[in-house]
Scaffold this motif. Structure first.
Motif, PDB file in Angstrom:
ATOM      1  N   ALA A  36       0.747  -0.840  -0.329  1.00  0.00           N
ATOM      2  CA  ALA A  36       0.021   0.013  -0.252  1.00  0.00           C
ATOM      3  C   ALA A  36       0.818   0.974  -0.174  1.00  0.00           C
ATOM      4  O   ALA A  36       0.514   1.956  -0.491  1.00  0.00           O
ATOM      5  N   ILE A  39       2.181   2.130  -2.799  1.00  0.00           N
ATOM      6  CA  ILE A  39       1.656   2.575  -4.332  1.00  0.00           C
ATOM      7  C   ILE A  39       0.916   3.965  -4.438  1.00  0.00           C
ATOM      8  O   ILE A  39       1.127   4.861  -4.777  1.00  0.00           O
ATOM      9  N   LEU A  40       1.119   3.962  -2.524  1.00  0.00           N
ATOM     10  CA  LEU A  40       0.520   6.094  -1.978  1.00  0.00           C
ATOM     11  C   LEU A  40       1.984   6.851  -3.049  1.00  0.00           C
ATOM     12  O   LEU A  40       2.472   8.005  -3.704  1.00  0.00           O
ATOM     13  N   GLU A  43       1.103   6.609  -6.701  1.00  0.00           N
ATOM     14  CA  GLU A  43      -0.059   7.215  -6.829  1.00  0.00           C
ATOM     15  C   GLU A  43       0.153   8.236  -5.442  1.00  0.00           C
ATOM     16  O   GLU A  43      -1.224   8.563  -4.948  1.00  0.00           O
ATOM     17  N   ARG A  46      -3.688   9.604  -4.374  1.00  0.00           N
ATOM     18  CA  ARG A  46      -4.536   9.068  -3.221  1.00  0.00           C
ATOM     19  C   ARG A  46      -4.589   9.492  -1.806  1.00  0.00           C
ATOM     20  O   ARG A  46      -5.960   8.728  -1.570  1.00  0.00           O
ATOM     21  N   HIS A  56      -8.662   7.765   4.183  1.00  0.00           N
ATOM     22  CA  HIS A  56      -8.253   7.232   2.627  1.00  0.00           C
ATOM     23  C   HIS A  56      -6.677   6.269   2.566  1.00  0.00           C
ATOM     24  O   HIS A  56      -6.167   5.063   2.321  1.00  0.00           O
ATOM     25  N   LEU A  57      -5.940   6.449   3.920  1.00  0.00           N
ATOM     26  CA  LEU A  57      -4.694   4.851   4.115  1.00  0.00           C
ATOM     27  C   LEU A  57      -5.383   3.800   4.427  1.00  0.00           C
ATOM     28  O   LEU A  57      -4.760   2.913   3.668  1.00  0.00           O
ATOM     29  N   LYS A  59      -8.278   2.497   3.418  1.00  0.00           N
ATOM     30  CA  LYS A  59      -9.327   2.669   2.237  1.00  0.00           C
ATOM     31  C   LYS A  59      -8.280   1.721   0.772  1.00  0.00           C
ATOM     32  O   LYS A  59      -8.698   0.749  -0.008  1.00  0.00           O
ATOM     33  N   LEU A  60      -7.190   2.227   0.847  1.00  0.00           N
ATOM     34  CA  LEU A  60      -5.502   2.227   0.174  1.00  0.00           C
ATOM     35  C   LEU A  60      -5.076   0.881   0.598  1.00  0.00           C
ATOM     36  O   LEU A  60      -5.042  -0.463  -0.226  1.00  0.00           O
ATOM     37  N   ASP A  63      -7.876  -1.831  -0.406  1.00  0.00           N
ATOM     38  CA  ASP A  63      -7.704  -2.295  -1.860  1.00  0.00           C
ATOM     39  C   ASP A  63      -6.873  -2.672  -2.227  1.00  0.00           C
ATOM     40  O   ASP A  63      -6.711  -4.078  -2.793  1.00  0.00           O
TER      41      ASP A  63
END
Length: 157
Positions: A36, A39-40, A43, A46, A56-57, A59-60, A63
């Motif tokens: 995660a 990815i952050l 991206e 996010r 949001h963390l 949620k990531l 995902d």
């Protein structure tokens, strides 16, 4: 940007705890947290300053979890065996119920926010949460030696 990085850094211990509880394994949970964060880094849009960084963390992370995790409670174990004894009460819950229970009771997300994080209607989340609590209470009654900390109470929102 530094304040956002600091805010994320302060959330990492709780995210790691959640990851361990959801996956049932410290290494696996840590691996998903690392993915995660990678990815952050790739991206950064996010999560932005001024947003609900915790939401949001998580949620990531969810995902990532939805892509990589399998649900050991999906019925592959022989639950009909009368001598089946769970290794861990939480891990006997379906993944969705386990995530919801932990988000609400341990991570202190309001039920409506947890439902939003898991992309489900609030009413459905209520049903899953009630079912998860009932199943944990049933395990505690059946086996009598599960830690009472597993029978979690929802903090009044």
């Amino acid at each position: 940007m530094t304040s956002l990085i600091e805010e994320i850094a302060t959330l990492l211990p709780s995210l790691r705890r959640y990851a361990r509880a959801v996956t049932g394994d410290r290494r696996t949970g840590a691996r998903y947290v690392r993915i995660a964060l990678e990815i952050l880094a790739e991206e950064p849009w996010r999560i932005r300053s001024g947003q609900d960084v915790k939401f949001h963390l998580y949620k990531l992370f969810d995902d990532v979890l939805s892509v990589f995790a399998s649900d050991p409670s999906d019925g592959s174990a022989d639950q009909a065996d009368p001598y089946h004894r769970p290794k861990h009460g939480l891990m006997d819950l379906p993944l969705l119920s386990r995530k919801l229970l932990l988000l609400v009771t341990v991570e202190r997300f309001p039920l409506s926010r947890a439902a939003q994080l898991l992309e489900m209607p609030a009413r459905e989340a209520e049903v899953h949460l009630a079912g998860a609590r009932a199943q944990l209470n049933g395990l505690a009654a059946a086996f009598g030696d599960l830690p009472t900390e597993l029978i979690l109470q929802e903090q009044a929102a």
